[in-house]
Design a protein around this motif. Structure first.
Motif, mmCIF file in Angstrom:
data_model
loop_
_atom_site.group_PDB
_atom_site.id
_atom_site.type_symbol
_atom_site.label_atom_id
_atom_site.label_comp_id
_atom_site.label_asym_id
_atom_site.label_seq_id
_atom_site.Cartn_x
_atom_site.Cartn_y
_atom_site.Cartn_z
ATOM 1 N N UNK A 38 -10.744 -27.046 39.735
ATOM 2 C CA UNK A 38 -11.581 -26.166 40.921
ATOM 3 C C UNK A 38 -12.497 -25.347 40.464
ATOM 4 N N UNK A 39 -14.012 -25.586 40.450
ATOM 5 C CA UNK A 39 -15.060 -24.856 39.955
ATOM 6 C C UNK A 39 -15.297 -23.908 41.185
ATOM 7 N N UNK A 40 -14.885 -24.135 42.237
ATOM 8 C CA UNK A 40 -15.677 -23.160 43.357
ATOM 9 C C UNK A 40 -14.833 -21.881 43.561
ATOM 10 N N UNK A 41 -13.565 -21.500 42.802
ATOM 11 C CA UNK A 41 -13.007 -20.286 43.032
ATOM 12 C C UNK A 41 -13.801 -19.087 42.877
ATOM 13 N N UNK A 42 -14.418 -18.942 41.982
ATOM 14 C CA UNK A 42 -15.340 -17.657 42.122
ATOM 15 C C UNK A 42 -16.333 -17.497 43.047
ATOM 16 N N UNK A 43 -16.972 -18.512 43.480
ATOM 17 C CA UNK A 43 -17.784 -18.546 44.354
ATOM 18 C C UNK A 43 -17.238 -18.081 45.867
ATOM 19 N N UNK A 44 -16.116 -18.836 45.960
ATOM 20 C CA UNK A 44 -15.298 -18.709 47.488
ATOM 21 C C UNK A 44 -14.945 -17.257 47.245
ATOM 22 N N UNK A 45 -14.471 -16.554 46.100
ATOM 23 C CA UNK A 45 -14.054 -15.197 46.153
ATOM 24 C C UNK A 45 -15.118 -14.303 46.532
ATOM 25 N N UNK A 46 -16.349 -14.630 46.140
ATOM 26 C CA UNK A 46 -17.529 -14.079 46.363
ATOM 27 C C UNK A 46 -17.959 -14.095 47.835
ATOM 28 N N UNK A 47 -17.845 -15.325 48.359
ATOM 29 C CA UNK A 47 -18.266 -15.601 49.739
ATOM 30 C C UNK A 47 -17.035 -14.844 50.625
ATOM 31 N N UNK A 48 -16.072 -14.680 50.317
ATOM 32 C CA UNK A 48 -14.921 -14.216 51.215
ATOM 33 C C UNK A 48 -15.276 -12.472 51.192
ATOM 34 N N UNK A 49 -15.656 -12.116 50.044
ATOM 35 C CA UNK A 49 -16.025 -10.405 50.011
ATOM 36 C C UNK A 49 -17.313 -10.206 50.730
#
Length: 328
Positions: free
Chosen positions: A75-86
């Protein structure tokens, strides 16, 4: 006439799936020993607590990644998903929305995107690398769409969660994020060890064709693990917003690689079927201790963290491969 029998050493009798985790534990102890021998303040218990405080969000995201890698996915999306959540949290709070609805909305972002990616991987038979890469670009693009600049958070609940400390009379303390991370670790460990979902995850990672022939819900389990990974990324994003009290479009760039490195260094095999949540905790601690050693040294550039992590990642992948060849 008597015959002599030579027994193998006790470490050689250990199951091979335990060896990478034990190697990680040994590495962590050696690194901590080096720190204590070189820097007097390194033995302070608060240094250990600070490793957890600084990496609580990373640990939560790594737990979700462990589920994915155990099935043989990525899953390469986790860093961007965390950033989008923030970013979404900061934007909604700045707009005047109360903290509770913001928390609910933020927690729904990750699992929703993870569920959609899991469905695409299963129903359209697309490689997880491609699907999650698309998810990464989408989430990162949404961060920039929300705002090109950092959005500060001044909400009372967020600042309380950021600044609240749980300590002892000696002055040592941990943050709320650490407790949340521990709770996620315990729940994940229980799920993998004692539930049907956990058994299915290991079975699919070991041999997906055999799991399918045995009647296991391969598709449903794959969708579930990407949903879990998205949920953990969302929780990590909220903890990250507690840690920084802001949302920024460029925050957490490359975090997905740190998360994968922590999981692999923690002994989870990239091809799936073998690994433990406890190993992932050790992997995150290894990364945290490396950062702490470099900080204590003071003369080394922060990029040395990436260099050392890259070397360790290569070494542990090689170790996994050698163990697999030896026991074939």
């Amino acid at each position: 006439m008597t015959s002599l029998s030579i027994s193998a050493p006790s470490w050689a009798k250990l199951p091979r799936r335990h060896m990478p985790v034990l190697a990680t534990l040994a590495l962590l102890l050696v690194m901590y020993g080096i720190g204590v021998s070189q820097y007097r303040a390194f033995s302070n218990i608060q240094v250990v607590f600070n490793v957890f405080i600084d990496n609580g969000f990373l640990l939560v995201i790594a737990v979700g990644m462990t589920f994915v890698i155990l099935t043989g996915g990525i899953d390469l999306s986790v860093g961007s998903v965390a950033a989008m959540t923030a970013m979404v949290s900061a934007w909604l709070l700045q707009s005047g929305l109360p903290a509770l609805p913001v928390l609910v909305i933020a927690l729904l972002i990750g699992p929703t995107l993870g569920f959609l990616m899991g469905c695409a991987i299963h129903f359209f038979d697309i490689q997880p690398f491609i699907v999650t890469l698309a998810g990464m670009f989408f989430a990162r693009g949404m961060c920039t769409f929300i705002s090109n600049a950092s959005i500060p958070i001044s909400d009372g609940f967020w600042t309380t969660m950021s600044q609240y400390r749980i300590g002892d009379p000696r002055g040592n303390f941990v943050s709320i994020s650490v407790l949340v991370a521990f709770a996620v670790v315990l729940i994940a460990a229980y799920v993998l060890a004692y539930t049907r979902l956990g058994r299915n995850v290991y079975a699919i990672g070991g041999n997906p064709q055999s799991a399918l022939l045995m009647g296991l819900p391969v598709g449903r389990t794959r969708i579930a693990v990407y949903t879990i990974s998205g949920l953990c990324a969302a929780i990590g994003g909220i903890l990250l917003s507690f840690y920084t009290l802001s949302g920024a479009p460029l925050i957490a760039i490359g975090m997905e690689l740190d998360v994968i490195a922590a999981v692999v260094i923690g002994g989870t095999v990239l091809t799936g079927g073998s690994g433990y949540i406890f190993g992932t905790v050790l992997g995150v601690l290894v990364l945290g201790v490396i950062q702490t050693l470099i900080t204590f040294d003071g003369s080394l550039n922060s990029w040395w963290t990436k260099i050392v992590i890259g070397g360790l990642l290569f070494a542990f992948i090689l170790l996994q491969r050698l163990i697999g060849i030896r026991y074939k």
